[in-house]
Design a protein around this motif. Structure first.
Motif, PDB file in Angstrom:
ATOM      1  N   VAL A  20       0.860  -1.178   0.000  1.00  9.56           N
ATOM      2  CA  VAL A  20       0.000   0.000   0.000  1.00  9.56           C
ATOM      3  C   VAL A  20       0.901   1.233   0.000  1.00  9.56           C
ATOM      4  N   PHE A  21       0.663   2.127  -0.947  1.00  2.92           N
ATOM      5  CA  PHE A  21       1.451   3.341  -1.095  1.00  2.92           C
ATOM      6  C   PHE A  21       0.666   4.531  -0.552  1.00  2.92           C
ATOM      7  N   SER A  22       1.394   5.480   0.043  1.00  7.50           N
ATOM      8  CA  SER A  22       0.763   6.707   0.532  1.00  7.50           C
ATOM      9  C   SER A  22       1.811   7.815   0.587  1.00  7.50           C
ATOM     10  N   VAL A  23       1.337   9.046   0.704  1.00  6.21           N
ATOM     11  CA  VAL A  23       2.223  10.198   0.871  1.00  6.21           C
ATOM     12  C   VAL A  23       2.366  10.440   2.363  1.00  6.21           C
ATOM     13  N   GLU A  24       3.581  10.314   2.866  1.00  7.01           N
ATOM     14  CA  GLU A  24       3.866  10.480   4.292  1.00  7.01           C
ATOM     15  C   GLU A  24       3.940  11.952   4.672  1.00  7.01           C
ATOM     16  N   SER A  25       4.601  12.751   3.849  1.00  7.35           N
ATOM     17  CA  SER A  25       4.725  14.185   4.112  1.00  7.35           C
ATOM     18  C   SER A  25       4.964  14.902   2.800  1.00  7.35           C
ATOM     19  N   GLY A  26       4.762  16.230   2.824  1.00  8.83           N
ATOM     20  CA  GLY A  26       4.858  16.993   1.592  1.00  8.83           C
ATOM     21  C   GLY A  26       3.655  16.693   0.718  1.00  8.83           C
ATOM     22  N   SER A  27       3.754  17.025  -0.563  1.00 10.44           N
ATOM     23  CA  SER A  27       2.657  16.727  -1.474  1.00 10.44           C
ATOM     24  C   SER A  27       3.161  16.648  -2.906  1.00 10.44           C
ATOM     25  N   PRO A  28       2.497  15.835  -3.720  1.00  4.43           N
ATOM     26  CA  PRO A  28       2.832  15.767  -5.149  1.00  4.43           C
ATOM     27  C   PRO A  28       2.536  17.108  -5.817  1.00  4.43           C
ATOM     28  N   PRO A  29       2.981  17.283  -7.060  1.00  5.28           N
ATOM     29  CA  PRO A  29       2.678  18.522  -7.776  1.00  5.28           C
ATOM     30  C   PRO A  29       1.173  18.786  -7.836  1.00  5.28           C
ATOM     31  N   ASN A  30       0.813  20.074  -7.860  1.00  3.43           N
ATOM     32  CA  ASN A  30      -0.577  20.488  -7.949  1.00  3.43           C
ATOM     33  C   ASN A  30      -1.261  19.804  -9.135  1.00  3.43           C
ATOM     34  N   GLY A  31      -2.356  19.111  -8.871  1.00  2.00           N
ATOM     35  CA  GLY A  31      -3.100  18.421  -9.923  1.00  2.00           C
ATOM     36  C   GLY A  31      -2.854  16.927  -9.971  1.00  2.00           C
ATOM     37  N   LEU A  32      -1.843  16.442  -9.236  1.00  2.00           N
ATOM     38  CA  LEU A  32      -1.544  15.009  -9.226  1.00  2.00           C
ATOM     39  C   LEU A  32      -1.961  14.385  -7.903  1.00  2.00           C
ATOM     40  N   SER A  33      -2.352  13.117  -7.967  1.00  2.00           N
ATOM     41  CA  SER A  33      -2.670  12.385  -6.743  1.00  2.00           C
ATOM     42  C   SER A  33      -2.116  10.972  -6.845  1.00  2.00           C
ATOM     43  N   LEU A  34      -1.845  10.398  -5.691  1.00  2.00           N
ATOM     44  CA  LEU A  34      -1.290   9.057  -5.600  1.00  2.00           C
ATOM     45  C   LEU A  34      -2.375   8.118  -5.097  1.00  2.00           C
TER      46      LEU A  34
END
Length: 74
Positions: A20-34
Motif C-alpha cells: 500500500v502506497f501513501s504520501v507520508e509528508s509533503g505533497s505531489p505537484p498540484n493536480g496530481l494524486s497518488l
C-alpha cells in the motif's frame, strides 16, 4: 509541461505483498494524486518542484520510505 497528463507508477519488492502506497509528508505537484496501488496521475497545473515522502507498507505492516522530487516546467 503545464496542462499535460502525467502518470508514473511506483513499485516495491521484498516484504510481503500486497503493498500500500501513501504520501507520508509533503505533497505531489498540484493536480496530481497518488492512489494506494502506487500510481501517481493527473494533470500538471503549476510549474515548480514538488517534494514529498512516499511510504510503502506491506502485508506484514512493515514500512519503508522514499523521498521524491518532481519538477514541472512552465
Amino acid at each position: 509541461q503545464l496542462n499535460f497528463p502525467y502518470t508514473a507508477t511506483f513499485f516495491a519488492s521484498g516484504g510481503r505483498p500486497p503493498y500500500v502506497f501513501s504520501v507520508e509528508s509533503g505533497s505531489p505537484p498540484n493536480g496530481l494524486s497518488l492512489n494506494s496501488g502506487g500510481v501517481l496521475s493527473g494533470l500538471l497545473l503549476a510549474p515548480g518542484t514538488a517534494r514529498f515522502r512516499l511510504r510503502v507498507t506491506d502485508a506484514a505492516t512493515q514500512s519503508t520510505f522514499q523521498d521524491v522530487a518532481i519538477t514541472v516546467l512552465g
